[in-house]
Design an enzyme around this catalytic site. Sequence first.
Site, short mmCIF file in Angstrom:
data_model
loop_
_atom_site.label_atom_id
_atom_site.label_comp_id
_atom_site.label_asym_id
_atom_site.label_seq_id
_atom_site.Cartn_x
_atom_site.Cartn_y
_atom_site.Cartn_z
N LYS A 1 0.83 -1.20 0.00
CA LYS A 1 0.00 0.00 0.00
C LYS A 1 0.87 1.25 0.00
CE LYS A 1 -3.75 -2.09 2.73
NZ LYS A 1 -4.37 -2.16 4.07
N GLN B 1 -4.59 -1.53 9.95
CA GLN B 1 -4.37 -2.83 9.32
C GLN B 1 -4.80 -3.98 10.23
OE1 GLN B 1 -3.21 -3.42 6.11
NE2 GLN B 1 -3.78 -5.52 6.58
N ASP C 1 -11.60 2.79 4.68
CA ASP C 1 -12.09 1.41 4.62
C ASP C 1 -13.61 1.32 4.65
OD1 ASP C 1 -10.05 -0.43 4.22
OD2 ASP C 1 -9.44 -0.45 6.32
#
Length: 285
Positions: free
Chosen positions: A52, A96, A119
Amino acid sequence: MVELIDGKKLARELNEKTAARVTALKERGITPGIAVILVGDDPASAIYTRNKHRKAEKLGMKSVLKTFAEDVSQEEVMACVQDLNQDPSIHAILIQSPLPSHLDEKVLDNAINPQKDVDGFHPFNVGRLYNNDPDKCYPVSCTPRGVMTMLDHYNVKLGGRDVVVMGRSILVGKPMQSLLQNRNATVTMISRHTKDKAFYMRHADVLIVAIGQPRFVKAQDVKEGAVVIDVGINRLEDGSLCGDVDFEDVKDKASLITPVPGGVGPMTIASLMAQTVDLAEWSEE
């Protein structure tokens, strides 16, 4: 004849569009910024986070990685989230997964400013997705967003079609259900508690599988000509990767199918990058 859904190619095309959008924002004095919080030393999480970070920098974004030891306290991670919420150079924040068991992941996710919730996990954004709010810009979970991009690219019609989603996680299944219903699909969600999974699977025009069970779906479970989207990624004992669908068994029965690897996976990160730019653009409205 079956057609493979090329997630790598679609991701490259999406990343090119994202890079152009980043350039346009920079010309206005805005650099999209993403921050990732990583706790512990889980190898898979470390690799995914590094990917990422590299992709964001390659696309011209600001990328920040906040790392903590395995035994970090809830208060320390919460303080980091609050600092990032207040940082005007950061437009997207994600934590994460998985987190160590002593940390309350839901509380931490809910502490993220909804306008930076890349997210799409915050209840505020989940509610707007569920309500199909047409007047608001809001982030959604990146894997389902990537799946919808795939379906659109390959002109898969959803209105009135029978779609089965296997797996009901907040990461994939539940937001996937809402996105599909918002497109007027008839959606059935099945889980390990469903009594006759095969019945629903065999009637699906579109089958989306995210259950974490290697090669669970066989040809006998799939309707002739169905579209099969395999979200699962599983590492076998020999180190190879496979999906939740038995690709070799199913491919000749489907009209469209995603391979693993090279299907949904690349689109997840590409969608994350695109949504980071969305958040940067929306922050100026």
